[in-house]
Design a protein around this motif. Structure first.
Motif, PDB file in Angstrom:
ATOM      1  N   GLU A  44    -107.769 -15.402  38.609  1.00  0.00           N
ATOM      2  CA  GLU A  44    -107.143 -16.492  39.339  1.00  0.00           C
ATOM      3  C   GLU A  44    -107.534 -16.395  40.820  1.00  0.00           C
ATOM      4  OE1 GLU A  44    -102.766 -17.142  37.998  1.00  0.00           O
ATOM      5  OE2 GLU A  44    -103.122 -14.979  38.024  1.00  0.00           O
ATOM      6  N   LEU A  45    -107.989 -17.495  41.373  1.00  0.00           N
ATOM      7  CA  LEU A  45    -108.262 -17.543  42.804  1.00  0.00           C
ATOM      8  C   LEU A  45    -106.950 -17.729  43.545  1.00  0.00           C
ATOM      9  CD1 LEU A  45    -110.217 -17.692  45.203  1.00  0.00           C
ATOM     10  CD2 LEU A  45    -110.373 -20.154  44.801  1.00  0.00           C
ATOM     11  N   LEU A  46    -106.654 -16.806  44.433  1.00  0.00           N
ATOM     12  CA  LEU A  46    -105.401 -16.888  45.192  1.00  0.00           C
ATOM     13  C   LEU A  46    -105.587 -17.675  46.481  1.00  0.00           C
ATOM     14  CD1 LEU A  46    -104.169 -13.200  44.782  1.00  0.00           C
ATOM     15  CD2 LEU A  46    -103.560 -15.193  43.405  1.00  0.00           C
ATOM     16  N   ILE A  47    -106.617 -17.298  47.236  1.00  0.00           N
ATOM     17  CA  ILE A  47    -106.853 -17.917  48.539  1.00  0.00           C
ATOM     18  C   ILE A  47    -108.284 -17.654  48.950  1.00  0.00           C
ATOM     19  CG2 ILE A  47    -106.078 -15.844  49.773  1.00  0.00           C
ATOM     20  CD1 ILE A  47    -104.924 -17.687  51.956  1.00  0.00           C
ATOM     21  N   TYR A  48    -108.846 -18.566  49.750  1.00  0.00           N
ATOM     22  CA  TYR A  48    -110.124 -18.240  50.345  1.00  0.00           C
ATOM     23  C   TYR A  48    -110.195 -18.695  51.791  1.00  0.00           C
ATOM     24  CZ  TYR A  48    -112.415 -22.862  49.890  1.00  0.00           C
ATOM     25  OH  TYR A  48    -112.786 -24.174  49.990  1.00  0.00           O
ATOM     26  N   PHE A  49    -111.017 -17.965  52.537  1.00  0.00           N
ATOM     27  CA  PHE A  49    -111.213 -18.184  53.964  1.00  0.00           C
ATOM     28  C   PHE A  49    -112.675 -18.570  54.219  1.00  0.00           C
ATOM     29  CE2 PHE A  49    -107.325 -16.202  55.650  1.00  0.00           C
ATOM     30  CZ  PHE A  49    -106.902 -15.430  54.574  1.00  0.00           C
ATOM     31  N   ASN A  50    -112.850 -19.432  55.199  1.00  0.00           N
ATOM     32  CA  ASN A  50    -114.181 -19.736  55.681  1.00  0.00           C
ATOM     33  C   ASN A  50    -114.165 -19.529  57.190  1.00  0.00           C
ATOM     34  OD1 ASN A  50    -116.831 -20.529  54.903  1.00  0.00           O
ATOM     35  ND2 ASN A  50    -116.494 -22.513  55.849  1.00  0.00           N
ATOM     36  N   ASN A  51    -115.055 -18.674  57.672  1.00  0.00           N
ATOM     37  CA  ASN A  51    -115.063 -18.342  59.105  1.00  0.00           C
ATOM     38  C   ASN A  51    -113.674 -17.946  59.596  1.00  0.00           C
ATOM     39  OD1 ASN A  51    -117.860 -18.821  59.462  1.00  0.00           O
ATOM     40  ND2 ASN A  51    -117.454 -21.028  59.532  1.00  0.00           N
ATOM     41  N   ASN A  52    -113.019 -17.108  58.822  1.00  0.00           N
ATOM     42  CA  ASN A  52    -111.702 -16.515  59.137  1.00  0.00           C
ATOM     43  C   ASN A  52    -110.546 -17.498  59.022  1.00  0.00           C
ATOM     44  OD1 ASN A  52    -113.522 -14.515  59.892  1.00  0.00           O
ATOM     45  ND2 ASN A  52    -113.192 -14.825  62.077  1.00  0.00           N
ATOM     46  N   VAL A  53    -110.802 -18.727  58.656  1.00  0.00           N
ATOM     47  CA  VAL A  53    -109.749 -19.738  58.567  1.00  0.00           C
ATOM     48  C   VAL A  53    -109.388 -19.952  57.096  1.00  0.00           C
ATOM     49  CG1 VAL A  53    -109.155 -22.144  58.998  1.00  0.00           C
ATOM     50  CG2 VAL A  53    -110.554 -20.886  60.655  1.00  0.00           C
ATOM     51  N   PRO A  54    -108.089 -19.894  56.760  1.00  0.00           N
ATOM     52  CA  PRO A  54    -107.705 -20.159  55.362  1.00  0.00           C
ATOM     53  C   PRO A  54    -107.981 -21.614  55.007  1.00  0.00           C
ATOM     54  CG  PRO A  54    -105.757 -19.950  56.753  1.00  0.00           C
ATOM     55  CD  PRO A  54    -106.916 -19.604  57.603  1.00  0.00           C
ATOM     56  N   ILE A  55    -108.727 -21.810  53.918  1.00  0.00           N
ATOM     57  CA  ILE A  55    -109.120 -23.151  53.525  1.00  0.00           C
ATOM     58  C   ILE A  55    -108.250 -23.675  52.394  1.00  0.00           C
ATOM     59  CG2 ILE A  55    -111.005 -24.588  52.647  1.00  0.00           C
ATOM     60  CD1 ILE A  55    -111.412 -23.511  55.504  1.00  0.00           C
TER      61      ILE A  55
END
Lengths: 114, 114
Positions: A44-55
């Protein structure tokens, strides 16, 4: 070249305690992902960040879970308070933004909540 | 929405026999497709990927997969199984040209018998 580094590899704690999982992504990777793996629910994907920002944090189960990425080389996933149903293997993964789908995974943090 | 179906949660083959792990996808747009492998107590590792171009793609450790649009399939094969191939294999999909993230299948556990 070092891969994704996660700590701790194993954590056993009691219900109600705070748990902090740590991740160091591969240098130069600007996207970071937290996954949870269980027998019942799979990956399960919980969370992801792009360039340190939660997307996208829509996969975070509830308010007991929080994640931060204060800089490009460090992220934490915190569970407070922990519950037995949080027992799982938590994976951190990173990639370059331009390389969609090509994730590099850490070895995981196996959490057991008693 | 895209999804991935892996037929057979467990597959057993004899050493030296053909390995065939099945994956079907649904996607409203041309997909990018991936196979990942997970060895015991490790994170997932990219085996191979299809984005565009040649529909037969080769990956590491002698594995290959063929994208068949008419069948919406991306089955993974290896001509001759080795004991070291025993692992769990995950098919994953991401719609091309999208910022959406990987959707993983439920996994297939491959057992190689001596």
């Amino acid at each position: 070249d070092a891969g994704v580094i996660q700590s701790p590899r194993h954590e056993v704690t009691e219900m109600g305690q705070e748990v902090t999982l740590r991740c160091k992504p591969i240098s130069g990777h600007n996207s970071l992902f937290w996954y949870r793996q269980t027998m019942m629910r799979g990956l399960e994907l919980l969370i992801y960040f792009n360039n340190n920002v939660p997307i996208d944090d829509s996969g975070m189960p509830e308010d007991r879970f929080s994640a931060k990425m204060p800089n490009a080389s460090f992220s934490t996933l915190k569970i407070q308070p922990s519950e037995p149903r949080d027992s799982a293997v938590y994976f951190c993964a990173s990639r370059r933004s331009a390389r969609a789908g090509e994730l590099f995974f850490g070895e995981g943090s196996r959490l057991t909540v008693l | 929405a895209q999804s991935v179906t892996q037929l057979g949660s467990h597959v057993s083959v004899s050493e030296g026999a053909l390995v065939l792990l099945r994956c079907n996808y649904s996607s409203s747009v041309p997909p990018y497709l991936f196979w990942y492998v997970q060895y015991p107590n490790q994170g997932l590792q990219l085996l191979l990927k299809y984005t565009t171009g040649a529909t037969l793609v080769k990956g590491i450790n002698g594995f290959e997969a063929e994208f068949k649009k008419s069948e919406t399939s991306f089955h993974l094969t290896k001509p001759s199984a080795h004991m070291s191939d025993a692992a769990e294999y995950f098919c994953a999909v991401i719609p091309s040209g999208s910022a959406r993230q990987l959707t993983f299948g439920s996994g297939t556990q491959l057992t190689v018998l001596p």
